[in-house]
Design a protein around this motif. Structure first.
Motif, PDB file in Angstrom:
ATOM      1  N   VAL A 116     -48.123  73.692 -45.370  1.00  0.00           N
ATOM      2  CA  VAL A 116     -47.482  74.208 -44.151  1.00  0.00           C
ATOM      3  C   VAL A 116     -47.887  75.659 -43.910  1.00  0.00           C
ATOM      4  N   ASP A 117     -48.189  75.952 -42.659  1.00  0.00           N
ATOM      5  CA  ASP A 117     -48.521  77.315 -42.239  1.00  0.00           C
ATOM      6  C   ASP A 117     -47.213  78.068 -42.016  1.00  0.00           C
ATOM      7  N   ARG A 118     -46.939  79.067 -42.847  1.00  0.00           N
ATOM      8  CA  ARG A 118     -45.655  79.778 -42.791  1.00  0.00           C
ATOM      9  C   ARG A 118     -45.398  80.404 -41.429  1.00  0.00           C
ATOM     10  N   GLU A 119     -46.368  81.111 -40.888  1.00  0.00           N
ATOM     11  CA  GLU A 119     -46.163  81.787 -39.604  1.00  0.00           C
ATOM     12  C   GLU A 119     -45.934  80.791 -38.477  1.00  0.00           C
ATOM     13  N   ALA A 153     -44.719  77.761 -38.826  1.00  0.00           N
ATOM     14  CA  ALA A 153     -43.400  77.146 -39.030  1.00  0.00           C
ATOM     15  C   ALA A 153     -42.293  78.072 -38.551  1.00  0.00           C
ATOM     16  N   LEU A 154     -42.427  79.358 -38.811  1.00  0.00           N
ATOM     17  CA  LEU A 154     -41.419  80.319 -38.343  1.00  0.00           C
ATOM     18  C   LEU A 154     -41.369  80.358 -36.824  1.00  0.00           C
ATOM     19  N   THR A 193     -42.723  70.314 -40.038  1.00  0.00           N
ATOM     20  CA  THR A 193     -42.096  71.479 -39.408  1.00  0.00           C
ATOM     21  C   THR A 193     -41.225  71.076 -38.227  1.00  0.00           C
TER      22      THR A 193
END
Length: 238
Positions: free
Chosen positions: A100-103, A105-106, A157
């Motif tokens: 998962v791409d943190r940015e 997902a945020l 996500t």
């Protein structure tokens, strides 16, 4: 005349709801990130003598509260607030749990979860002046723990954000007990997001979805507050 405010109105389910509520005799306050580029929305509102769309980016508190000020100049109250604006992960529906791409997902959680909380907060004074006092958060069947569909793709996500939305809907309802607050899933609709990945064609068109969705929202009662409903108005599993 009843008033409905709809976020994310430029296309898809939001635009379909705008058109359906206009048919049903509502005053419609439509919002989207960039009204100037939303040509279908602009023409729909102009042709039906509705107010022009208001700029509102649900991922920005400044935009949300500025929009609330603008809307208060147009209407004295809101009967129904529909938190429809939502986004998916950049690779939706190919968003596996590993990697998962943190940015990204945020970004999704900011829009899909925090957005409805802050929009409801900003428009609460107008809602409390309305007769119906309904808040509807547009969720997804993918937000139900019992409806995970790994055979259709990886929705890590997006599904997580809609499950979170269902939970925060309950806390909104517990806290704002003078309002009716529920989440509703519109089914798998043939929209840009619904078609992402192109594996299977979505079974519902907006012509199928919009009337049923409006009918389910109309039918929400006090005892339905805090719960999660299907397009057909049936209580869903969290």
């Amino acid at each position: 005349m009843k008033t409905v405010l709809i976020t994310g109105s430029s296309r898809g389910i939001g635009l379909g709801l705008v058109k359906e509520y206009v048919k049903n005799g509502y005053k419609v306050v439509a919002t989207c990130r960039d009204p100037e580029t939303a040509s279908d929305l602009k023409s729909t509102l102009a042709e039906t003598n509705q107010p022009s769309a208001i700029a509102l980016d649900v991922a920005s508190d400044d935009s949300i509260f500025k929009a609330a000020e603008e809307v208060s100049k147009i209407v004295d109250s809101i009967d129904i607030l529909i938190n429809n604006a939502g986004v998916a992960a950049k690779n939706h529906p190919n968003d596996p749990a590993i990697g998962v791409d943190r940015e990204d997902a945020l970004r999704v959680y900011s829009t899909n979860v925090i957005g409805p909380l802050k929009v409801t907060e900003a428009f609460l004074p107008l809602l409390r002046k309305g007769n119906e006092k309904k808040v509807v958060n547009i969720s997804s069947f993918l937000g139900s723990l019992g409806c995970a569909c790994p055979e259709l793709g990886s929705f890590t996500t997006y599904s997580g954000s809609k499950a979170a939305l269902n939970m925060v809907t309950r806390y909104q309802a517990f806290e704002l007990n003078d309002c009716i607050i529920a989440s509703v899933e519109p089914g798998w609709v043939d929209t840009d997001m619904g078609n992402a990945g192109g594996k299977v064609k979505p079974p519902l068109t907006m012509l199928d979805c919009a009337p049923k969705l409006v009918n389910t929202i109309e039918g929400l009662k006090r005892e339905d507050s805090s719960f999660y409903f299907s397009l057909e108005g049936e209580k869903m599993q969290f």
